[in-house]
Scaffold this motif. Structure first.
Motif, PDB file in Angstrom:
ATOM      1  N   TRP A 196       0.801  -1.221   0.000  1.00 27.88           N
ATOM      2  CA  TRP A 196       0.000   0.000   0.000  1.00 27.88           C
ATOM      3  C   TRP A 196       0.837   1.278   0.000  1.00 27.88           C
ATOM      4  O   TRP A 196       0.394   2.307  -0.486  1.00 27.88           O
ATOM      5  N   GLY A 197       2.066   1.182   0.552  1.00 27.48           N
ATOM      6  CA  GLY A 197       2.867   2.396   0.679  1.00 27.48           C
ATOM      7  C   GLY A 197       3.246   3.053  -0.637  1.00 27.48           C
ATOM      8  O   GLY A 197       3.676   4.206  -0.649  1.00 27.48           O
ATOM      9  N   HIS A 198       3.057   2.350  -1.775  1.00 29.02           N
ATOM     10  CA  HIS A 198       3.460   2.986  -3.038  1.00 29.02           C
ATOM     11  C   HIS A 198       2.572   4.176  -3.391  1.00 29.02           C
ATOM     12  O   HIS A 198       2.873   4.882  -4.349  1.00 29.02           O
TER      13      HIS A 198
ATOM     14  N   PHE B  45       8.505  -0.690   0.056  1.00 24.40           N
ATOM     15  CA  PHE B  45       7.230  -0.714  -0.657  1.00 24.40           C
ATOM     16  C   PHE B  45       7.449  -0.753  -2.163  1.00 24.40           C
ATOM     17  O   PHE B  45       6.695  -1.396  -2.901  1.00 24.40           O
ATOM     18  N   SER B  46       8.480  -0.074  -2.619  1.00 28.13           N
ATOM     19  CA  SER B  46       8.768  -0.086  -4.042  1.00 28.13           C
ATOM     20  C   SER B  46       9.138  -1.505  -4.482  1.00 28.13           C
ATOM     21  O   SER B  46       8.617  -2.034  -5.472  1.00 28.13           O
ATOM     22  N   PHE B  47       9.983  -2.149  -3.688  1.00 28.90           N
ATOM     23  CA  PHE B  47      10.393  -3.515  -4.011  1.00 28.90           C
ATOM     24  C   PHE B  47       9.182  -4.448  -4.047  1.00 28.90           C
ATOM     25  O   PHE B  47       8.984  -5.209  -5.004  1.00 28.90           O
ATOM     26  N   LEU B  48       8.352  -4.364  -3.002  1.00 30.42           N
ATOM     27  CA  LEU B  48       7.204  -5.268  -2.928  1.00 30.42           C
ATOM     28  C   LEU B  48       6.245  -5.035  -4.089  1.00 30.42           C
ATOM     29  O   LEU B  48       5.628  -5.960  -4.614  1.00 30.42           O
TER      30      LEU B  48
ATOM     31  N   VAL C 266       4.633  -7.867  -6.817  1.00 29.16           N
ATOM     32  CA  VAL C 266       3.259  -8.206  -7.233  1.00 29.16           C
ATOM     33  C   VAL C 266       3.131  -8.250  -8.737  1.00 29.16           C
ATOM     34  O   VAL C 266       2.202  -8.878  -9.267  1.00 29.16           O
ATOM     35  N   ALA C 267       4.018  -7.547  -9.435  1.00 36.35           N
ATOM     36  CA  ALA C 267       3.911  -7.573 -10.893  1.00 36.35           C
ATOM     37  C   ALA C 267       4.143  -8.988 -11.411  1.00 36.35           C
ATOM     38  O   ALA C 267       3.643  -9.355 -12.476  1.00 36.35           O
TER      39      ALA C 267
ATOM     40  N   LEU D 237       4.963   4.069 -11.740  1.00 37.50           N
ATOM     41  CA  LEU D 237       4.538   4.693 -10.480  1.00 37.50           C
ATOM     42  C   LEU D 237       5.110   3.960  -9.276  1.00 37.50           C
ATOM     43  O   LEU D 237       5.297   4.548  -8.210  1.00 37.50           O
ATOM     44  N   GLY D 238       5.373   2.669  -9.449  1.00 43.41           N
ATOM     45  CA  GLY D 238       5.859   1.879  -8.325  1.00 43.41           C
ATOM     46  C   GLY D 238       7.339   2.070  -8.073  1.00 43.41           C
ATOM     47  O   GLY D 238       7.831   1.767  -6.981  1.00 43.41           O
TER      48      GLY D 238
END
Ligand code: HEM
Ligand SMILES: [Cu+2]
Lengths: 541, 200
Positions: free
Chosen positions: A305-307, A322-325, A329-330, A375-376
């Protein structure tokens, strides 16, 4: 593909099953098919209202300066557009309409586990929707905070945020109960022989979605309660002058609202996974991976969610994690795309309307998803955060993705329930208008965002004028496609050509029952002997 | 519409458990805020927590634990087909719920009297960390109190159904699910009590 069997509603068809008639046979029915249709028509009503508001937004942005409305009206219109689209159309839409209509039949059940609870969920949805609609015309007027209700503005604005937030809370409660109902149904009511490995992928996606509904929606609930407490009691938990921290609001809000995008998109992915094999006449490629990736998306998706907050002042460590996570998900999303494309490989593809929507889903979702990676990635996000790029991105994902899948599902499944179908050629023309208009509208917005045009403003610098005009013209093409599609679809359902039991040649259970399905779905208890995409096993050429 | 005639107990219980998960996350949001703000204002949280009514807190903890025991005994009683005993035990549980709420009323009245309530001038004048502590306290305990009321209502409905004979040794899923819900309400308090009254 259509068999021209005469449409003769079996006396047992769910259309004429109850002693009651008229409206009460619908709004008090516990039949999952009737409830599904209730949801369908309710969510479509709000969809059409919200589309009109979207059209107004685009008209305002047609030229710089004031075109048809001032800043305050613009703020209200984009807020209401967002709230209706998210909370009253796409989140309740898939589980409520197609989860109800299709899932019980696909697992060989007579109904959901708790039919009365199911009806209650629909009533809660209607109650919440009524409250939201009331909030537009009472108190300080329609909310103007954006659909995200960010503090501190949502604490201070004089518009009717409290009532709207309360309505959304009620709708959320409805969503939780639907989730509880569906998880229980899928665990308990599968027919004999319907092993987990034989569940249609749509059911898998409804299952994953239901878990997200159960586990994420209460966080939205408590967040909304907190806004109400801030506004009514002045508790100050998000108010820096009282020791609170506005950033905590954003955390809580996105802990729900990021997983919520999976409530929107997962069932859409399920629909696509059911449509593609039927129209490619090939079993789905990588069944297990598609089913598993739904669960993986639902699980990993709750940690990213932090993205949405890279520029909100989180610590650098949090930004990196958060960017890594988000990139993680991609992976399951891409797995699905590869599997769909592999299913098409050497298939015998027939490009009818449901398939066109499915194929355009793959393309639009991929564009939206790749834009999501821009965006991520923390560095690039700083540049495009809160610009029209974001607006383009999420319309690609939820409209081009979930929305197109919803339209695909309408073309694919609704004829089954009405016994009649739309005009194919018209449907293709409508799809083409929609697809072309869509890309013109939103691709322009992504480019505008890259050039620096912010979102949520009614006005902009003159250098953005040409592309904005293009985008607005695109929205007209898109909306004309939409209107043509709806008219053709519903005209067909009531007056179109009659269809037989299995017009598309599908191997899942809903095609093994009469058209329209009888009240209890199956004439005799089904015993499942083959997988959902095993066309040979189902005896389909 | 013909409903399936047999009842699916496992299904009904599964549904209840799923709903309880959902409830846990509802409170989870508030516990999360507690954790974050505790880390930010350790000193103020400790001071504020010292001013809580340990007496009422302890008493209410004892009452809720007793009520949980009573409802569990009611379940055993109905399984053994002891209808009168079940009704007495359920009555005891509901009575505990009422006493709990009455104590809360006394406790809150006293705190309000001392000028401690959301947005009060006294809190606004004090250190921000304490205001946050009490804000969270009132929301968490208020939400819990709402759950006590809902739980009490549910158990009343169950008691009426036992009394009318709809819930009996052969079919007691209503009582079982009501008891599950009541245990959860108790469980929340088991977390709230130490966090706000004890550990700091
Ligand atoms: C004809 C269709 C549509 C049009 C013309 C349209 C247009 C727009 C425009 C121009 C904005 C941006 C306003 C701004 O930031 O200045 C917007 C925002 C938004 N749209 Fe749409 N849209 C359409 C369909 C949809 C659909 C199908 C969904 C979701 C299911 C959706 C969800 C949203 C959301 C969530 C926002 C953000 C609102 C906010 O900023 O609070 N839209 N739309
Ligand atoms: Cu997100």
């Amino acid at each position: 593909m259509t068999s021209a069997a005469q449409f003769s509603p079996a006396t047992s068809s769910f259309w004429n099953d109850t002693g009651k008639s008229g409206i009460t046979s619908w709004v008090f029915s516990t039949d999952h098919k009737r409830i599904g249709l209730l949801y369908l028509y309710s969510v479509l009503t709000f969809f059409l209202i919200a589309v009109s508001l979207g059209a107004l937004l685009r008209i305002e942005l047609m030229a710089p300066g004031r075109t048809i409305m001032g800043p305050q009206t613009y703020n209200a219109v984009f807020t209401v557009h967002g709230v209706l689209m998210i909370f009253l159309f796409i989140i309740p839409g898939f589980p409520g309409a197609f989860g109800n209509l299709i899932m019980p039949i696909q697992i060989g059940a007579r109904d959901v586990a708790f039919p009365r609870l199911n009806l209650f969920s629909w009533w809660l949805y209607i109650a919440g929707a009524a409250i939201i609609v009331t909030s537009l015309f009472t108190g300080g007027g329609p909310p103007d905070t954006g659909w995200t209700f960010y503090v501190p503005f949502s604490e201070r604005t004089g518009t009717n945020v409290s009532l709207a937030v309360f309505g959304v809370f009620i709708v959320g409660f409805s969503s939780i109960l639907t989730g509880v109902n569906f998880v229980t149904t899928i665990h308990r009511l599968r027919a004999e022989g319907m092993r987990w490995g034989r569940l249609p992928l749509f059911v898998w996606s409804v299952y994953a979605t239901a878990w997200v509904q159960i586990l994420a929606t209460p966080i939205l609930g408590i967040t909304l309660v907190l806004i109400l407490a801030e506004r009514v009691l002045g508790t100050g938990l998000f108010d820096p002058t009282k020791g609170g921290d506005p950033l905590m609001y954003q955390h809580l809000f996105w802990i729900y609202s990021h997983p919520a995008v999976y409530i929107m998109i997962l069932p859409g992915m399920g629909v696509i996974s059911d449509i593609i094999p039927v129209f490619a006449r090939k079993p789905i490629f990588g069944y297990k991976m598609i089913a598993f990736s739904s669960l993986a998306i639902a699980g990993a998706g709750s940690l990213v969610w932090g993205h949405h907050m890279f520029t909100s002042g989180m610590s650098d460590n949090a930004v990196l994690i958060f960017s890594f996570l988000t990139f993680v998900v991609a992976i399951p999303s891409a797995i699905k795309v590869f599997n769909w494309v592999s299913t098409l490989y050497r298939g015998s593809i027939s490009l009818e309307a449901p398939m066109l929507f499915a194929l355009s889903f793959i393309l639009l979702f991929s564009i939206g998803g790749l834009a999501g990676l821009i965006l991520g990635a923390a560095a690039t996000d700083i540049h495009v955060h809160d610009t029209q790029f974001v607006v383009g991105h999420f319309h690609y994902v939820i409209f081009g993705g979930a929305g197109f899948a919803f339209f695909g599902a309408m073309h694919y499944w609704l004829p089954k329930f009405y016994g009649r179908r739309y005009h194919e050629r018209t449907a293709v023309i409508a799809w083409a208008l929609l697809f072309v208009g869509f890309n013109i509208t939103y691709f322009s917005m992504m480019v505008l965002g890259m050039e620096g045009m912010p979102r949520r403003y009614y006005d902009y610098l003159p250098e953005f004028a040409p592309l904005n005009l293009v985008s607005t013209i695109g929205s007209w093409i898109m909306i004309s496609g939409l209107i043509l599609m709806m008219v053709n679809l519903f005209r067909g359902l009531f007056r179109g050509e009659a269809i037989g039991q299995n017009p598309w040649g599908g191997a899942t259970l809903e095609w093994s029952v009469p058209t329209p399905p009888p009240t209890e779905n199956f004439i005799e208890e089904p015993v499942v002997t083959h997988g959902p995409y095993d066309f040979k096993g189902a005896g389909i050429p | 519409m013909t409903q399936p005639t047999h009842k699916d107990y496992a299904g009904a219980k599964l549904g209840m458990w799923l709903f309880l998960f959902s409830e846990m996350l509802l409170f989870g949001g508030l516990f999360l805020l507690y954790g974050v703000y505790l880390a930010r204002y350790p000193q103020e949280f400790t001071t504020a927590s010292r001013h809580m009514h340990l007496f009422f807190g302890t008493l209410n903890t004892a009452i809720l634990i007793t009520s949980s025991m009573l409802v569990a005994m009611a379940l055993t009683a109905i399984q053994r087909n002891q209808r009168r005993l079940t009704l007495w035990l359920l009555g005891g549980t509901i009575f505990c719920a009422a006493v709990f709420m009455f104590n809360k009323y006394l406790e809150w009245s006293d705190e309000f009297g001392r000028g401690i309530y959301p947005n009060s001038p006294k809190l606004a004048a004090g250190p921000p960390g304490e205001s946050v502590f009490y804000g969270l306290y009132y929301l968490t305990v208020g939400l819990h109190g709402l759950h006590v009321l809902v739980g009490g209502t549910v158990l009343t409905v169950v008691a009426v159904r036992v009394w009318r004979g709809d819930v009996h040794a052969g079919d007691y899923i209503w009582l079982e699910n009501g008891a599950l819900y009541w245990h959860l309400v108790d469980l929340f308090w088991i977390f709230i009590f130490p966090l706000y009254y004890l550990v700091l």
